[in-house]
Design an enzyme around this catalytic site. Structure first.
Site, mmCIF file in Angstrom:
data_model
loop_
_atom_site.group_PDB
_atom_site.id
_atom_site.type_symbol
_atom_site.label_atom_id
_atom_site.label_comp_id
_atom_site.label_asym_id
_atom_site.label_seq_id
_atom_site.Cartn_x
_atom_site.Cartn_y
_atom_site.Cartn_z
ATOM 1 N N GLY A 36 5.853 -10.762 -3.948
ATOM 2 C CA GLY A 36 6.301 -9.922 -5.063
ATOM 3 C C GLY A 36 7.467 -10.569 -5.801
ATOM 4 O O GLY A 36 7.519 -10.559 -7.040
ATOM 5 N N GLU A 90 8.410 -6.585 9.117
ATOM 6 C CA GLU A 90 7.066 -6.010 8.999
ATOM 7 C C GLU A 90 6.097 -6.850 9.840
ATOM 8 O O GLU A 90 5.959 -8.053 9.621
ATOM 9 C CB GLU A 90 6.626 -6.018 7.531
ATOM 10 C CG GLU A 90 5.286 -5.342 7.342
ATOM 11 C CD GLU A 90 4.844 -5.302 5.891
ATOM 12 O OE1 GLU A 90 4.990 -6.314 5.192
ATOM 13 O OE2 GLU A 90 4.335 -4.249 5.465
ATOM 14 N N GLY A 148 1.157 -6.370 -2.301
ATOM 15 C CA GLY A 148 1.190 -7.456 -1.319
ATOM 16 C C GLY A 148 2.555 -7.526 -0.673
ATOM 17 O O GLY A 148 3.300 -6.535 -0.648
ATOM 18 N N SER A 149 2.902 -8.686 -0.174
ATOM 19 C CA SER A 149 4.151 -8.819 0.582
ATOM 20 C C SER A 149 5.351 -8.897 -0.368
ATOM 21 O O SER A 149 5.216 -9.280 -1.538
ATOM 22 C CB SER A 149 4.095 -10.068 1.454
ATOM 23 O OG SER A 149 3.981 -11.210 0.624
ATOM 24 N N THR A 150 6.503 -8.571 0.164
ATOM 25 C CA THR A 150 7.731 -8.582 -0.639
ATOM 26 C C THR A 150 8.040 -10.006 -1.113
ATOM 27 O O THR A 150 8.446 -10.216 -2.266
ATOM 28 C CB THR A 150 8.883 -7.984 0.180
ATOM 29 O OG1 THR A 150 8.576 -6.599 0.390
ATOM 30 C CG2 THR A 150 10.224 -8.093 -0.526
ATOM 31 N N LYS A 178 -7.577 -10.330 -9.155
ATOM 32 C CA LYS A 178 -7.598 -11.457 -8.208
ATOM 33 C C LYS A 178 -7.512 -10.846 -6.816
ATOM 34 O O LYS A 178 -6.447 -10.473 -6.354
ATOM 35 C CB LYS A 178 -6.399 -12.382 -8.477
ATOM 36 C CG LYS A 178 -6.628 -13.822 -8.130
ATOM 37 C CD LYS A 178 -6.849 -14.094 -6.649
ATOM 38 C CE LYS A 178 -5.581 -14.094 -5.844
ATOM 39 N NZ LYS A 178 -5.856 -14.182 -4.378
HETATM 40 P P1 NAD Z 1 0.332 -11.533 0.218
HETATM 41 O O1 NAD Z 1 1.561 -11.239 -0.557
HETATM 42 O O2 NAD Z 1 0.290 -12.761 1.034
HETATM 43 O O3 NAD Z 1 -0.940 -11.632 -0.738
HETATM 44 C C1 NAD Z 1 -1.268 -10.595 -1.614
HETATM 45 C C2 NAD Z 1 -2.053 -11.166 -2.785
HETATM 46 O O4 NAD Z 1 -1.203 -12.035 -3.515
HETATM 47 C C3 NAD Z 1 -3.269 -11.998 -2.381
HETATM 48 O O5 NAD Z 1 -4.301 -11.791 -3.302
HETATM 49 C C4 NAD Z 1 -2.753 -13.417 -2.499
HETATM 50 O O6 NAD Z 1 -3.758 -14.366 -2.740
HETATM 51 C C5 NAD Z 1 -1.828 -13.307 -3.684
HETATM 52 N N1 NAD Z 1 -0.763 -14.320 -3.756
HETATM 53 C C6 NAD Z 1 -0.182 -15.011 -2.740
HETATM 54 N N2 NAD Z 1 0.760 -15.842 -3.229
HETATM 55 C C7 NAD Z 1 0.781 -15.658 -4.573
HETATM 56 C C8 NAD Z 1 1.555 -16.215 -5.629
HETATM 57 N N3 NAD Z 1 2.495 -17.121 -5.412
HETATM 58 N N4 NAD Z 1 1.332 -15.775 -6.890
HETATM 59 C C9 NAD Z 1 0.399 -14.827 -7.134
HETATM 60 N N5 NAD Z 1 -0.370 -14.285 -6.181
HETATM 61 C C10 NAD Z 1 -0.181 -14.688 -4.914
HETATM 62 O O7 NAD Z 1 0.048 -10.230 1.068
HETATM 63 P P2 NAD Z 1 -1.105 -10.037 2.139
HETATM 64 O O8 NAD Z 1 -0.677 -10.824 3.327
HETATM 65 O O9 NAD Z 1 -2.433 -10.268 1.540
HETATM 66 O O10 NAD Z 1 -0.995 -8.470 2.427
HETATM 67 C C11 NAD Z 1 -0.060 -7.939 3.282
HETATM 68 C C12 NAD Z 1 1.172 -7.440 2.571
HETATM 69 O O11 NAD Z 1 0.814 -6.505 1.542
HETATM 70 C C13 NAD Z 1 2.092 -6.685 3.478
HETATM 71 O O12 NAD Z 1 3.420 -7.058 3.245
HETATM 72 C C14 NAD Z 1 1.884 -5.229 3.096
HETATM 73 O O13 NAD Z 1 2.933 -4.374 3.403
HETATM 74 C C15 NAD Z 1 1.635 -5.339 1.653
HETATM 75 N N6 NAD Z 1 0.921 -4.155 1.159
HETATM 76 C C16 NAD Z 1 1.602 -3.238 0.413
HETATM 77 C C17 NAD Z 1 0.968 -2.093 -0.035
HETATM 78 C C18 NAD Z 1 1.701 -1.058 -0.862
HETATM 79 O O14 NAD Z 1 1.046 -0.230 -1.476
HETATM 80 N N7 NAD Z 1 3.008 -1.068 -0.897
HETATM 81 C C19 NAD Z 1 -0.375 -1.875 0.264
HETATM 82 C C20 NAD Z 1 -1.028 -2.832 1.025
HETATM 83 C C21 NAD Z 1 -0.366 -3.973 1.457
#
Ligand code: NAD
Length: 493
Positions: free
Chosen positions: A244, A396, A239-241, A186
């Site tokens: 997560g 962040e 993705g974001s904490t 996804k």
């Molecule tokens: P996000 O958490 O908003 O989204 C990430 C993904 O999760 C997207 O595909 C989104 O559609 C999906 N998502 C959102 N809500 C969800 C839910 N309730 N259930 C399942 N999936 C859901 O993050 P973002 O804004 O797209 O990316 C930025 C964040 O990602 C930052 O916090 C960054 O630090 C982190 N990041 C971490 C790494 C790493 O390797 N540690 C790498 C890249 C980005």
């Protein structure tokens, strides 16, 4: 419905998603637009996948897992991964153009990621034939042989952010193919096009139907149903904490395995003896690369007080010299932020920095003159006079903003560097070998870089401490996360 997909995802046309080897629309028939963040133009529409589409993709992944894919020998999976790598190499320019157009990554930087991404595929290809269990001597009565088997966990749900669609997709799909798992990917709704191109290349390389599926859609509508799906054996999330944490809660239904690569607020410590010629550009790009939209951004810059003012001055001059613009220009060093929403968010932090009393040294504004007017551009920004409690030093930002913080002793620098809920990465600049070793031991982070930054290699584990997540990508440990260990006892007397 089977639709012949288009190859160039940058001509404003519709792109279907990929389930069970077919190019399909969302069950709801709905679509959404994706835009070029440098120009604001709509570059494609894609299906707005939802729960029903996730159902269909998980079923396709399960059928493939128990069906033809389960009969692939390790050396066949290896050959497949090598074919994918070769195909990616041939189409690398197309992949880079897709990332640049869909999420703004400067094309020069995208091109520079070739070794990393192709290296990942070839590393996993190598690992496909290196999987093995162990024969273990037991103390049981009788003549019983005991050994372990490594088996693929099954259907993997992979959820990725917008900021590195190619690398993030491959870091999820590569180990799945190496171990014999199947995948429902996804992508982020902000940058769905490259993962669709990747699916197309995988199919062309001969990945069997249903082994790799891509469902486009939002987090709430497609991500959440995938995370909670009872037929998914593992979720691998970047993705974001905050998201997560919701993934972990959603995983409780069937106690699926979870690995998380999350956010960061990484410290960079510049010691008084650092080689400034090297430290200035590397520290600058630790946060300005990809306009700060990198999880490992070195956004807290601790500088020894004796060199602080000179360092900040040189860093600011470097920041002001960076070429900003549409990433499709090979000269561009800094591209746009992903969306107007992200632009607003970063602008909010710029205001917070000034309101909380930090001194703006350079940048600090949106750039909207000339060709930049329609895009989401922010000038690389340096704040000095920052205290550890300010929001810009704690949260962040995910934008091109660095906060300089002077320190007096290394003990103090380590204590302050570790004083964050995150623990993804840390940087150190020193010429002293003992300091390099001591700080790399004491910093609480999954990756520590000394006199360099951003070094990521397929063979070296990458991941977070603390609230930056758990599980590792890269290295042998990574493959272990896609495998289950079974203990087998056979009585032979
Ligand atoms: P996000 O958490 O908003 O989204 C990430 C993904 O999760 C997207 O595909 C989104 O559609 C999906 N998502 C959102 N809500 C969800 C839910 N309730 N259930 C399942 N999936 C859901 O993050 P973002 O804004 O797209 O990316 C930025 C964040 O990602 C930052 O916090 C960054 O630090 C982190 N990041 C971490 C790494 C790493 O390797 N540690 C790498 C890249 C980005």
């Amino acid at each position: 419905m089977t639709i012949v997909p288009i190859r160039q995802p940058i001509d404003g046309r519709h792109r279907p998603m990929f389930i069970g080897g077919l190019w399909v629309e969302a069950a709801s028939g709905q679509t959404f637009e994706t835009r070029n963040p440098a120009t604001g133009e709509i570059i494609a529409t894609v299906p707005r996948g939802g729960r029903q589409d996730i159902e269909r993709a998980v079923a396709a992944a399960r059928n493939a897992f128990v069906g033809p894919w389960s009969r692939f020998k390790p050396h066949e999976r290896q050959k497949l991964l090598l074919r994918i790598a070769n195909l990616f190499e041939r189409h690398w320019e197309e992949i880079c153009t897709s990332d640049t157009t869909d999420m703004g990554l400067p094309i020069a930087r995208a091109r520079g990621n070739a070794n990393r991404v192709l290296g990942m595929l070839r590393y996993y290809a190598g690992m496909a034939t290196a999987l093995h269990g162990e024969t273990i001597e037991n103390s049981l009565p009788g003549d019983i042989v005991s050994f372990t088997r490594k088996e693929p966990v099954g259907v993997v749900g992979a959820i990725i952010p917008w900021n590195a669609p190619t690398a993030a997709s491959i870091w999820k799909i590569g180990p799945a193919l190496a171990t014999g798992c199947t995948v429902v990917l996804k992508p982020s709704e902000e940058a769905p096009l490259t993962p669709l191109l990747i699916a197309e290349l995988m199919a062309e390389a001969g990945v069997p139907d249903g082994v790799v599926n891509v469902v486009t859609g939002t987090g709430a509508e497609a991500g959440a149903p995938l995370a909670e799906h009872m037929g998914v054996d593992k979720i691998v999330f970047t993705g974001s904490t905050l998201t997560g944490q919701s993934i972990v809660r959603a995983s409780a239904g069937n106690l699926k395995r979870v690995s998380l690569e999350l956010g960061g607020k990484s410290p960079v410590i510049v010691c008084a003896d650092a080689d400034l010629e090297r430290a200035v550009p590397v520290a600058a790009m630790s946060v300005f690369a990809n306009s700060g939209q990198i999880c490992i951004a070195g956004s807290r810059l601790f500088v020894a007080r004796s060199i602080h003012d000179e360092f900040v001055e040189r860093l600011s001059a470097y920041a002001a010299s960076l070429r900003i613009g549409n990433g499709i220009d090979p000269e561009t060093e800094i591209g746009p932020l992903i969306s107007p929403r992200q632009l607003e968010r970063v602008e909010g932090y710029l205001r917070a920095g000034s309101e909380e009393g930090a001194r703006l040294v350079t940048g600090g504004t949106r750039l909207s003159h000339g060709a930049l007017a329609a895009g989401n551009f922010i000038a690389p920004t340096v704040f000095a006079g920052v205290s550890d409690t300010m929001r810009i030093a704690r949260e962040e930002i995910f934008g091109p903003v660095i906060s300089a913080l002077p320190f007096d002793t290394l003990d103090e620098a380590v204590r302050r560097a570790n004083d964050t809920p995150y623990g993804l990465a840390a940087g150190v600049f020193t010429r002293d070998l003992a300091t390099a070793h001591q700080l790399s031991r004491r910093l609480q982070a999954g990756s520590v870089w000394v006199n360099t930054y951003h070094a990521i290699d397929p063979a070296v584990p990458f991941g977070g401490y603390k609230m930056s997540g758990y599980g590792r990508e890269g290295g042998g440990e990574h493959l272990g996360e896609y495998l289950s260990t079974k203990g087998v006892f056979i009585r032979i007397d």
